[in-house]
Design a protein around this motif. Sequence first.
Motif, short mmCIF file in Angstrom:
data_model
loop_
_atom_site.label_atom_id
_atom_site.label_comp_id
_atom_site.label_asym_id
_atom_site.label_seq_id
_atom_site.Cartn_x
_atom_site.Cartn_y
_atom_site.Cartn_z
N THR A 270 0.70 -22.42 -31.81
CA THR A 270 0.21 -21.06 -31.64
C THR A 270 1.38 -20.08 -31.63
O THR A 270 2.54 -20.49 -31.52
CB THR A 270 -0.56 -20.91 -30.31
OG1 THR A 270 0.37 -21.12 -29.23
CG2 THR A 270 -1.72 -21.89 -30.20
N LYS A 271 1.05 -18.80 -31.69
CA LYS A 271 2.10 -17.78 -31.60
C LYS A 271 2.88 -17.94 -30.29
O LYS A 271 4.10 -17.84 -30.27
CB LYS A 271 1.47 -16.38 -31.63
CG LYS A 271 1.15 -15.87 -33.00
CD LYS A 271 0.42 -14.54 -32.98
CE LYS A 271 1.09 -13.45 -32.22
NZ LYS A 271 0.38 -12.16 -32.31
N GLN A 272 2.16 -18.18 -29.19
CA GLN A 272 2.83 -18.31 -27.89
C GLN A 272 3.74 -19.52 -27.87
O GLN A 272 4.85 -19.46 -27.33
CB GLN A 272 1.81 -18.39 -26.75
CG GLN A 272 2.45 -18.45 -25.38
CD GLN A 272 3.32 -17.25 -25.08
OE1 GLN A 272 2.87 -16.12 -25.22
NE2 GLN A 272 4.56 -17.47 -24.68
N THR B 188 12.59 -19.48 -27.61
CA THR B 188 13.17 -18.57 -26.62
C THR B 188 14.70 -18.66 -26.57
O THR B 188 15.40 -17.65 -26.67
CB THR B 188 12.58 -18.81 -25.23
OG1 THR B 188 11.18 -18.53 -25.28
CG2 THR B 188 13.22 -17.93 -24.18
N ASP C 104 4.56 -9.96 -33.62
CA ASP C 104 3.19 -9.55 -33.28
C ASP C 104 2.61 -8.64 -34.35
O ASP C 104 1.43 -8.73 -34.67
CB ASP C 104 3.15 -8.85 -31.92
CG ASP C 104 3.18 -9.83 -30.76
OD1 ASP C 104 2.85 -11.01 -30.97
OD2 ASP C 104 3.53 -9.40 -29.65
N TRP D 85 5.25 -20.75 -30.49
CA TRP D 85 6.43 -20.36 -31.27
C TRP D 85 7.42 -19.64 -30.37
O TRP D 85 8.62 -19.94 -30.37
CB TRP D 85 6.06 -19.46 -32.47
CG TRP D 85 7.28 -18.96 -33.18
CD1 TRP D 85 7.99 -19.61 -34.14
CD2 TRP D 85 8.00 -17.74 -32.94
NE1 TRP D 85 9.09 -18.86 -34.53
CE2 TRP D 85 9.11 -17.70 -33.80
CE3 TRP D 85 7.80 -16.66 -32.08
CZ2 TRP D 85 10.01 -16.65 -33.83
CZ3 TRP D 85 8.71 -15.60 -32.11
CH2 TRP D 85 9.79 -15.60 -32.98
N GLN D 86 6.92 -18.70 -29.57
CA GLN D 86 7.80 -17.95 -28.69
C GLN D 86 8.45 -18.86 -27.65
O GLN D 86 9.65 -18.78 -27.41
CB GLN D 86 7.05 -16.82 -28.00
CG GLN D 86 7.95 -15.92 -27.19
CD GLN D 86 7.25 -14.67 -26.69
OE1 GLN D 86 6.21 -14.28 -27.18
NE2 GLN D 86 7.84 -14.04 -25.70
N ASP D 87 7.66 -19.77 -27.07
CA ASP D 87 8.21 -20.69 -26.08
C ASP D 87 9.28 -21.59 -26.69
O ASP D 87 10.34 -21.81 -26.09
CB ASP D 87 7.09 -21.56 -25.48
CG ASP D 87 6.07 -20.76 -24.69
OD1 ASP D 87 6.34 -19.59 -24.33
OD2 ASP D 87 4.97 -21.31 -24.45
N TYR E 253 10.12 -9.91 -31.03
CA TYR E 253 8.78 -10.29 -30.60
C TYR E 253 7.73 -9.26 -31.02
O TYR E 253 6.62 -9.63 -31.42
CB TYR E 253 8.74 -10.54 -29.08
CG TYR E 253 9.55 -11.76 -28.69
CD1 TYR E 253 9.39 -12.98 -29.36
CD2 TYR E 253 10.50 -11.72 -27.68
CE1 TYR E 253 10.12 -14.10 -29.02
CE2 TYR E 253 11.24 -12.83 -27.34
CZ TYR E 253 11.05 -14.02 -28.01
OH TYR E 253 11.77 -15.14 -27.68
N GLY F 227 -1.85 -14.56 -28.31
CA GLY F 227 -0.84 -15.61 -28.30
C GLY F 227 -1.39 -16.98 -28.58
O GLY F 227 -0.67 -17.86 -29.06
N ASP F 228 -2.69 -17.20 -28.33
CA ASP F 228 -3.26 -18.52 -28.58
C ASP F 228 -3.77 -18.69 -30.01
O ASP F 228 -4.36 -19.70 -30.35
CB ASP F 228 -4.36 -18.85 -27.57
CG ASP F 228 -5.55 -17.89 -27.63
OD1 ASP F 228 -5.50 -16.89 -28.37
OD2 ASP F 228 -6.53 -18.15 -26.90
#
Length: 193
Positions: A80-82, A89, A111, A84-86, A107, A118-119
């Motif tokens: 998920t997008k979230q 980081t 978006d 990817w961010q995790d 970020y 994010g999911d």
Amino acid sequence: RGASSAAAPPGQRPLRAVATMGNVCSVREDSPRDTASRYEHYATVWHEVVAKLSDENAFLAECAMVYRNECARRNRRQLTKQIWQDVTTAFVSRISCDDPRTKERIYRSVDSLYLGPGDRVISEAAFAEFTRLALELAERDIRERIAKIQEKYGGVVPAASRGMPPPPAGPNLFQSAPPGGCAALGANGYGSG
């Protein structure tokens, strides 16, 4: 009004107070050694970013490996997008030289490129595109910071930073997306893979 300098404690840069129309702002003045160290760090990171962006096959292979490893580790078919961010980081912190404005710009841009919560699931191609966007934004910001240091010192950077060729001060090397860039995501943001 004018500016005045205050003595600094040992190991710290002196403060310079600037008063303008009743407001006082304190800024730290960098020593030539601090500036050289910062310049060298920026140049090193810039060269790493450019190297990643310059080898399309290696970049896509690395993104695919990270995506697949994370899917396997999390027992998921897609990320998920979230996630990817995790997952990125520490990477984003490193390529942004820990600059909060650059991180926020990255970020926000991800978006904007891929609207939704994010999911929202992302494909392997989207994962690579987000990572490419992060690298392109970091490259531009680092190059601008380097140009400011070069400008401050009249193009002659302090002695500690003479190890590698400096980045160009001109326009972004990666202004347009490479083949398979944003367009590869398709209208719905999903890649074909």
